[in-house]
Design a protein around this motif. Structure first.
Motif, PDB file in Angstrom:
ATOM      1  N   ALA A  80       0.832  -1.204   0.000  1.00 53.89           N
ATOM      2  CA  ALA A  80       0.000   0.000   0.000  1.00 53.89           C
ATOM      3  C   ALA A  80       0.867   1.255   0.000  1.00 53.89           C
ATOM      4  O   ALA A  80       0.598   2.220  -0.734  1.00 53.89           O
ATOM      5  CB  ALA A  80      -0.924  -0.010   1.212  1.00 53.89           C
ATOM      6  N   THR A  81       1.914   1.232   0.802  1.00 53.85           N
ATOM      7  CA  THR A  81       2.804   2.396   0.883  1.00 53.85           C
ATOM      8  C   THR A  81       3.574   2.585  -0.425  1.00 53.85           C
ATOM      9  O   THR A  81       3.737   3.710  -0.913  1.00 53.85           O
ATOM     10  CB  THR A  81       3.793   2.225   2.049  1.00 53.85           C
ATOM     11  N   TYR A  82       4.044   1.463  -0.983  1.00 57.80           N
ATOM     12  CA  TYR A  82       4.777   1.546  -2.260  1.00 57.80           C
ATOM     13  C   TYR A  82       3.871   2.119  -3.355  1.00 57.80           C
ATOM     14  O   TYR A  82       4.290   2.970  -4.145  1.00 57.80           O
ATOM     15  CB  TYR A  82       5.285   0.164  -2.670  1.00 57.80           C
ATOM     16  N   ASN A  83       2.633   1.653  -3.377  1.00 55.86           N
ATOM     17  CA  ASN A  83       1.681   2.139  -4.387  1.00 55.86           C
ATOM     18  C   ASN A  83       1.447   3.642  -4.230  1.00 55.86           C
ATOM     19  O   ASN A  83       1.396   4.390  -5.210  1.00 55.86           O
ATOM     20  CB  ASN A  83       0.362   1.376  -4.268  1.00 55.86           C
ATOM     21  N   LEU A  84       1.331   4.081  -2.965  1.00 53.61           N
ATOM     22  CA  LEU A  84       1.128   5.506  -2.701  1.00 53.61           C
ATOM     23  C   LEU A  84       2.342   6.321  -3.142  1.00 53.61           C
ATOM     24  O   LEU A  84       2.210   7.350  -3.820  1.00 53.61           O
ATOM     25  CB  LEU A  84       0.866   5.716  -1.203  1.00 53.61           C
ATOM     26  N   LEU A  85       3.528   5.850  -2.765  1.00 57.56           N
ATOM     27  CA  LEU A  85       4.755   6.556  -3.138  1.00 57.56           C
ATOM     28  C   LEU A  85       4.949   6.571  -4.652  1.00 57.56           C
ATOM     29  O   LEU A  85       5.326   7.595  -5.239  1.00 57.56           O
ATOM     30  CB  LEU A  85       5.962   5.888  -2.464  1.00 57.56           C
ATOM     31  N   TYR A  86       4.688   5.425  -5.257  1.00 58.45           N
ATOM     32  CA  TYR A  86       4.855   5.292  -6.711  1.00 58.45           C
ATOM     33  C   TYR A  86       3.973   6.301  -7.452  1.00 58.45           C
ATOM     34  O   TYR A  86       4.447   7.070  -8.297  1.00 58.45           O
ATOM     35  CB  TYR A  86       4.527   3.858  -7.122  1.00 58.45           C
ATOM     36  N   ASN A  87       2.689   6.329  -7.134  1.00 60.44           N
ATOM     37  CA  ASN A  87       1.762   7.228  -7.823  1.00 60.44           C
ATOM     38  C   ASN A  87       2.059   8.694  -7.529  1.00 60.44           C
ATOM     39  O   ASN A  87       1.958   9.551  -8.417  1.00 60.44           O
ATOM     40  CB  ASN A  87       0.318   6.901  -7.426  1.00 60.44           C
ATOM     41  N   THR A  88       2.447   8.983  -6.289  1.00 62.31           N
ATOM     42  CA  THR A  88       2.742  10.374  -5.925  1.00 62.31           C
ATOM     43  C   THR A  88       3.994  10.878  -6.629  1.00 62.31           C
ATOM     44  O   THR A  88       3.997  11.958  -7.234  1.00 62.31           O
ATOM     45  CB  THR A  88       2.923  10.499  -4.398  1.00 62.31           C
TER      46      THR A  88
END
Length: 365
Positions: A78-86
């Motif tokens: 979840a954190t990786y997905n958030l960082l990736y998209n941001t």
């Protein structure tokens, strides 16, 4: 242990979300397709960039997430997905303008395509000779568009088929657009050029542009006549269609000769052009006379006369404008008489020059 693979799946899933945008864009206008393409490109670019980073720095990245979220891979994802998209969105903002420009170029609006200049640009005005050369390329394309439209109009007339009418209208719109742009461009060239011969050429090109525009107008006129005939169930006899086809075959030949003369600045086929032009006039008159005979014998109702005379007039005027274009290389207005006089004058000057050289050679001998 498979956290790195899960990270790759996250990026793949982000690309997969583009399918909704692609499906939604089907059947939409250019703006809808551009939005879908932008979504695809941005996702692919972002995923590609992060894939490279993840491949190079896989060990430290995975180790960092495992330390922060020990035994909790769901939080890592979840954190990786958030960082990736941001992060990829922030980076994308830096390249937003070029990406939008790319998408706009790749997906052209129909109106944009019809109103696009392929060769002329105001930057060329700094060098008038180059500007003239570029305008000739644009003019040549415009002439081909006009000829193709006449072909469509004649096919539509002979085959009683209106399927190309929309294309004819669109191409006519483009021809009108190019006429306006070229006319404006020629005026600008005239304001910057210092060479008298350029001024004369520009004046001639003004007339040529108008002649080509008129070719497009007559193609549209034939198409409109076909629409009228379909609407009121007016039909031509096969004999009349054959006569029209014969006239147009000669017009096509005249077009090839005329534009060869114009584009290559050659006068050696002027005689062929003149003969062919007269032949078209004779064929037009013959077809008109044949129609009167058929009308008198009851083979045609009176209502057909309007359409036959309209088509014959359009074909004759098409031939006339092609001749104007051909003779424009020796006459600013495309006048056949003026062009032939100019050629005769050039011939006399050439012969006089040869006589002088011959006399000088004789005296030296």
């Amino acid at each position: 242990h498979n956290l790195d693979q899960a990270f790759f799946l996250v990026m793949g899933a982000n690309i997969g979300t583009c399918i909704d945008a692609i499906m939604a864009s089907i059947g939409t206008n250019a703006k809808g397709k551009r939005i879908a393409l932008f979504h695809v490109l941005s996702s692919v670019i972002g995923s590609s960039a992060f894939t490279i980073i993840l491949v190079i720095f896989k060990v430290p990245i995975v180790s960092s997430f495992e330390r922060i979220f020990p035994g909790q891979p769901q939080f890592s994802l979840a954190t990786y997905n958030l960082l990736y998209n941001t992060l990829y969105t922030l980076v994308l903002l830096l390249f937003l303008d070029p990406l939008v420009d790319l998408v706009t170029r790749l997906v052209k609006d129909k109106q944009d395509a019809l109103e696009e200049l392929l060769y002329i640009d105001e930057r060329f005005l700094k060098t008038p000779a180059v500007a003239i050369e570029q305008s000739l390329l644009e003019l040549n394309d415009m002439a081909l568009l006009a000829k193709e439209n006449i072909d469509r109009a004649m096919d539509s007339l002979i085959n009683e088929d209106m399927s190309t009418r929309k294309t004819i209208d669109d191409v006519e719109h483009r021809i009108d657009f190019l006429t306006n742009k070229l006319t404006s461009f020629f005026i600008k060239i005239s304001s910057v050029t210092k060479a008298p011969e350029d001024d004369k050429l520009i004046a001639s090109l003004h007339h040529v542009t108008n002649d080509i525009e008129r070719l497009g107008d007559y193609a549209l006129q034939i198409a409109r006549e076909t629409s009228y005939m379909k609407k009121f169930d007016v039909k031509f006899l096969d004999q009349t269609k054959e006569e029209f086809k014969l006239i147009y075959q000669n017009i096509s030949e005249l077009f090839d000769l005329g534009f060869d003369a114009f584009s290559r600045q050659r006068t050696d086929n002027f005689e062929k052009i003149s003969v062919l032009h007269q032949k078209i006039r004779d064929l037009t008159k013959s077809t008109r006379d044949e129609h009167v005979t058929r009308l008198s014998s009851g083979m045609y109702p009176v209502e057909v006369s309007k359409s036959i005379y309209s088509v014959l007039f359009s074909l004759q005027r098409i031939a006339d404008h092609i001749v104007n274009i051909a003779f424009s290389i020796r006459s600013t207005t495309g006048s056949k008489k003026e062009a032939l006089r100019a050629i005769e004058s050039e011939k006399k000057e050439s012969e006089a020059g040869e006589d002088e050289l011959s006399l000088e050679y004789t005296m030296k001998s």
